[in-house]
Scaffold this active site. Structure first.
Site, PDB file in Angstrom:
ATOM      1  N   ASP A 415       0.824  -1.211   0.000  1.00 37.32           N
ATOM      2  CA  ASP A 415       0.000   0.000   0.000  1.00 37.32           C
ATOM      3  C   ASP A 415       0.858   1.261   0.000  1.00 37.32           C
ATOM      4  O   ASP A 415       2.046   1.236   0.345  1.00 37.32           O
ATOM      5  CB  ASP A 415      -0.887  -0.022   1.245  1.00 37.32           C
ATOM      6  N   GLU A 470     -13.988   1.889   0.906  1.00 34.13           N
ATOM      7  CA  GLU A 470     -13.346   2.510   2.063  1.00 34.13           C
ATOM      8  C   GLU A 470     -13.720   3.979   2.201  1.00 34.13           C
ATOM      9  O   GLU A 470     -13.704   4.531   3.311  1.00 34.13           O
ATOM     10  CB  GLU A 470     -11.823   2.373   1.966  1.00 34.13           C
TER      11      GLU A 470
END
Length: 663
Positions: A415, A470
């Site tokens: 990430d 998200e």
């Protein structure tokens, strides 16, 4: 001057011009798409599809260090043509095989370089090729994609409102679309690919790129009052500094005056122009996969796509247990038990398992016994995936990958890259290569759109680069995820799989959504969430909600867990960008059908004639009669598919429909 002399002068002038400017035409196999390449002082190309102009003459070139411009006053030395019709195996994709059928043309120029063109029935692609000795420095790659009309677009700006392009190059490639004419697009903002243009006659043009290796990604920008899109690339980083989110990123402090330093003999990325005759064709396009380099990982029989029980979106907020939930062994054993009971392949340990602010993946917090969790998971047929921040992973990549592979971890979710300059693109290839070496899968988050790396390294099992669920942990009530959901299948999903992370069990009808970090919800209905497991291409697919909620919703959980993540066949059924979409996918003998609508209630007739002869039944999940007020309202039924293979469905505002069809 007499008439004969005037006529001779005009003839010579015209003749010299005709000699100087040469045109080369390339047609698609079905003859509908035509590309004309003009070589004069500059090189330009235009594209048409039957009677529809796709691109007006558009200039392209590449500038190298030393004032060499590939495309300026170019001299054609040789033209080669080809016709290809082959099948590409695609084991971890939306279909088992991809047909690769095109007509090719390579214009070879004096000076050891060329431009390759490929004309497919569904679009055009071109790329530069160099055959230079040693290394070269690419100062820029120029392209102006021109239109004769001020067409409407679906444009994704970078999610950065920084005042300069240099600052905007740092972004997470997650952004909703604006629907604006080309000349009204914000000239001060970069736009990411894929990018969609609405043409005449119901056709669409999607611009993206493929086989992006050892080169920066492409952005688009409009800087003129004319309908034109200019290519922009991030310059190469000169100095970088550790920082950003929990010190897991490398921030570019200064950039060079070039975009790439690379080998002189190579092919450059493909620039792809996908043309659809109807919107629904866009949801089953293979252009990026076709153009990507073939498998370099060798035997990939060990790659195992599947479902993942995810912890971060639901904030580890389980309940009805006799231990304190959080980032600890007891909580993850609970996730493993849940995954095992429902045939879910993996549990991910997202951010928090390694010591914070150290950017060191060898330092595990004392609350976590990784070896113990891996062994516990194995006893339950559940494997472990680890989250990793970019710099913590990159700084000692092979050591980290080898260590956790030997421990029994099956892959990483990496990430916070948040760049696509050459340096970061090269990281993705290196990470894919090293993970493949140790039989580890990788899911890239905080990353630019896919460009086919999942074909070149099939252990690259998913990407983010999507404005996923998200966002609903923190976005305001005015945020519109429902419209985004029925836009991305036609644009972002063309680039490749997307880790949208769906599966919410708290479902908000219109006007009921609120951002709650520890108890997040989705917008739209429960059936919408179920349908996304069919609609969204995602070989490595998360269940975003917490096990406690899923165990209260056994019917829905069983359906989600049973939907395959890779497919033998895909059929686009219906759709219109930003309004609705319907797709069917086959795995083995069973077909799955998913449909989504925007905030309008909608009735559709789905043509299921592809099922063929025979009697078929379907397990269906449809919006309940009160789903417009209570998003969680749904109804499950077992029905017989009508003999005429026409299925009538009805969706609530923000609704969806999901079905498994079997003989």
């Amino acid at each position: 001057m007499n008439c004969k002399l005037v006529c001779l002068t005009l003839f010579l002038a015209y003749g010299l011009q005709a000699v100087a400017q040469k045109s080369y035409q390339l047609d698609s196999p079905d003859g509908k798409l035509k590309t004309v390449v003009n070589v004069d002082k500059i090189i330009s190309f235009s594209v048409s599809h039957e009677e529809t102009e796709v691109l007006a003459p558009s200039s392209i070139s590449m500038s190298l260090e030393g004032d060499e411009i590939l495309g300026l006053h170019a001299k054609v030395a040789k033209v080669t043509r080809s016709a290809v019709n082959k099948v590409i195996p695609s084991p971890f994709y939306k279909k088992a095989e991809v047909t690769d059928s095109y007509n090719g043309m390579s214009l070879n120029f004096k000076g050891n370089w060329s431009i390759e063109f490929r004309a497919y029935n569904d679009g055009l692609a071109y790329r530069f090729v160099t055959r230079k000795k040693g290394d070269i420095v690419v100062k820029s790659e120029e392209a102006s994609y021109n239109f004769s009309k001020n067409y409407e677009t679906f444009a994704p700006y970078v999610n950065s409102k920084a005042p300069t392009f240099e600052q905007q190059f740092f972004n997470s490639f997650e952004q909703p679309y604006v629907n604006e004419p080309i000349t009204e697009l914000n000239s001060g903002r970069l736009m990411i690919l894929p990018f969609l243009v609405t043409l005449d006659n119901g056709k669409k043009l999607c611009i993206t790129e493929a086989d992006l290796e050892d080169f920066p990604g492409m952005f688009l920008n409009n800087s003129t009052e004319k309908p034109s899109l200019k290519a922009v690339h991030a310059p190469y980083p000169k100095t970088v500094e550790q920082g950003g989110h929990n010190r897991l990123q490398m921030l570019v402090k200064q950039r060079e005056d070039f975009i790439a330093k690379t080998t002189g003999t190579r092919t450059f990325p493909w620039r792809a122009f996908i043309v659809s005759e109807s919107d629904k064709q866009l949801t089953d396009n293979d252009m990026v996969f076709r153009l990507a380099s073939p498998n370099r990982a060798g035997d990939v029989s060990w790659v195992k796509p599947g479902k993942v029980a995810w912890d971060w979106w639901n904030d580890w907020n389980i309940y009805g247990v006799d231990f304190k939930a959080g980032i600890n062994n007891e909580t993850y054993k609970y996730y493993i038990d849940f995954a095992s009971a429902h045939g879910i392949d993996y549990v991910i340990l997202d951010e928090g398992w390694s010591v914070n602010l150290k950017a060191d993946l060898m330092q595990v917090i004392p609350e976590i016994d990784l070896k113990g969790l891996i062994e516990y998971g194995k006893s339950k047929n559940v494997d472990i995936i680890l989250w990793a921040g970019y710099w913590a992973f990159h700084r000692d990549m092979e050591k980290v990958v080898k260590h956790y592979a030997e421990m029994g971890v099956k892959g990483f979710k990496v990430d916070f890259m948040d760049r696509d300059d050459q340096q970061m693109v090269n990281f993705l290839y290196e990470a894919a290569r090293i993970c493949a070496k140790y039989k580890m899968m990788v899911d890239f988050h905080g990353v630019f759109k896919p460009t086919g790396l999942n074909r070149t390294y099939p252990n690259v099992i998913n990407y983010e680069g999507v404005n996923g669920l998200e966002q609903l942990k923190w976005s305001p009530e005015s945020y519109d995820m429902v419209t985004y959901d029925v836009t991305i299948p036609f644009i972002r999903m063309i680039a490749g799989p997307m880790d949208y992370t769906q599966g919410a069990m708290r479902n908000a009808a219109r006007g009921s959504y609120r951002p709650i970090n520890s108890e997040p919800m989705s917008q739209g209905t429960r059936c919408r969430q179920l349908a996304t497991y069919v609609i969204f291409e995602s070989p490595f697919n998360m269940l975003c909600d917490n096990p406690s909620n899923y165990m209260r919703e056994e019917e829905c959980t069983e359906f989600i867990a049973s939907v395959p993540t890779v497919w033998d066949q895909t059929m686009s059924l219906d759709g219109k960008v930003s309004e609705y979409v319907a797709i069917a996918r086959r795995n083995g003998a069973d077909w799955y059908v998913g449909a989504l609508t925007n905030w309008d209630s909608r009735e559709l007739e789905l043509d299921l004639s592809f099922l063929g002869e025979g009697t078929f039944k379907a397990e269906i999940f449809k919006d309940g009669v009160n789903a417009d007020r209570a998003g969680r309202d749904y109804k499950k039924e077992i029905i017989t598919i009508p003999a005429n293979k026409k299925l009538q469905i009805k969706m609530a505002p923000g609704g969806g429909f999901a079905a498994r069809i079997f003989k």
